[in-house]
Design an enzyme around this catalytic site. Structure first.
Site, PDB file in Angstrom:
ATOM      1  N   ALA A  67       0.848  -1.187   0.000  1.00  0.00           N
ATOM      2  CA  ALA A  67       0.000   0.000   0.000  1.00  0.00           C
ATOM      3  C   ALA A  67       0.890   1.244   0.000  1.00  0.00           C
ATOM      4  O   ALA A  67       2.032   1.205   0.459  1.00  0.00           O
ATOM      5  CB  ALA A  67      -0.900  -0.015   1.218  1.00  0.00           C
ATOM      6  N   GLU A 133       4.559  -5.090   7.126  1.00  0.00           N
ATOM      7  CA  GLU A 133       3.721  -4.182   7.928  1.00  0.00           C
ATOM      8  C   GLU A 133       4.277  -3.980   9.329  1.00  0.00           C
ATOM      9  O   GLU A 133       4.266  -2.885   9.877  1.00  0.00           O
ATOM     10  CB  GLU A 133       2.287  -4.734   8.037  1.00  0.00           C
TER      11      GLU A 133
END
Ligand code: DAK
Length: 259
Positions: A67, A133
């Site tokens: 992302a 992440e």
């Protein structure tokens, strides 16, 4: 059909609907608009009788590096809740046609989640997967902890998610995350070859096989088998079942229409 899309390229050829992520200057980092565009095109391919298989790949030196961090960096929990972006991701689960991912370079974070939503995955030699992440103080939120664990089991999933380490295509193959490793220069050729092979099959069988296999992930065996049986019966109402069996008896190639 590419016109109008800011961050992807699209096109249909030989009944294959292509979607190419196209933000190569940031390794195809997935922003909100890009996800929205991907889903809009996937849904239009899903409705289009000229498309039998969807192929997803990335332009430049990566499939995608996750992302878009610049877009997320200052977001609050409330922003995320109100934007409800996961609703777009959830639409992926409703795509009925087979999706083949072609991964080269990196498929990290959200891009790994996107790859895990594909039905088949080919990876170029040297491609790397992973969930970084944890290095950013977050965790996967678009199905990563769930889909990865269902595929590789708790132990490996914990290791990869805790460390954020990058997983080589060889390791990905070993754990059943991908179907095949190919030379980088052959990635698209081999992906299209596989897509063509599937495009020749009766579309209704492919559609109901996909639906049934996905149920196997969520349903207990007996319920899954009941679901499978209904789909099996359903195919006997199709023209393609009559054509497939007649063609066998007449010793000729079947001509499947998806009806
Ligand atoms: N976002 C924004 N820009 C990125 C990017 C990213 N994820 N990844 C790379 N870039 C940019 C770099 O900043 C750089 O830009 P310039 O400096 O040239 O302007 C350019 O792409 C080239 O990157 P590098 O110079 O870093 O290239 P290297 O070959 O040295 O390194 C790398 C490649 C992939 C190892 C490195 O770029 C990297 O670590 N990238 C970040 C990987 C990462 O942490 N990804 C994000 C994980 S978090 C959600 C749904 C899903 C998610 C979140 C929310 N909702 C629906 C709410 C998912 C979250 C994630 O994916």
């Amino acid at each position: 059909m590419s016109e109008g899309y800011q961050f992807i390229e699209t096109g249909i050829s030989e009944q294959i609907g292509m979607i190419t992520l196209n933000r190569p200057h940031v390794l195809n980092a997935l922003n909100r608009t890009m996800i929205f565009e991907i889903l809009s095109v996937m849904e239009s391919y899903d409705r289009d009788d000229n498309v039998r298989v969807i192929v997803l790949n990335g332009k430049g030196r990566a499939f995608a590096a996750g992302a878009d961090i610049d877009e997320m960096a200052n977001a609050s929990s409330i922003d995320l809740e109100m934007l409800n972006q996961f609703a777009d991701w959830d639409r992926l689960a409703w795509i009925k046609k087979p999706i083949i991912g072609a991964v080269h370079g990196f498929a990290l974070g959200g891009a790994f989640e996107l790859a895990l939503c594909c039905d088949l995955l080919l990876a170029a030699e040297g491609a790397e997967f992973g969930f970084p992440e944890v290095n950013l103080g977050i965790m996967p939120g678009a199905g990563g902890t769930q889909r990865l664990t269902k595929l590789v089991g708790k132990t490996k999933a914990m290791e990869w998610l805790f460390t954020g380490k990058r997983i080589s295509s060889r390791e990905a193959l070993k754990y059943g995350l991908i179907n095949q490793i190919v030379a980088p220069e052959l990635l698209i050729e081999e992906t299209v070859k596989l897509a063509r092979q599937i495009a020749l099959q009766p579309p209704l069988s492919i559609r109901l096989i996909k639906e049934s296999v996905l149920k196997a992930v969520d349903y207990p065996l007996y319920e899954g088998m009941q679901f499978e049986r209904k789909n099996f019966y359903l195919l006997f109402s199709s023209e393609d079942q009559k054509e497939g069996m007649k063609a066998f008896q007449e010793k000729r190639k079947p001509d499947f229409k998806g009806r």
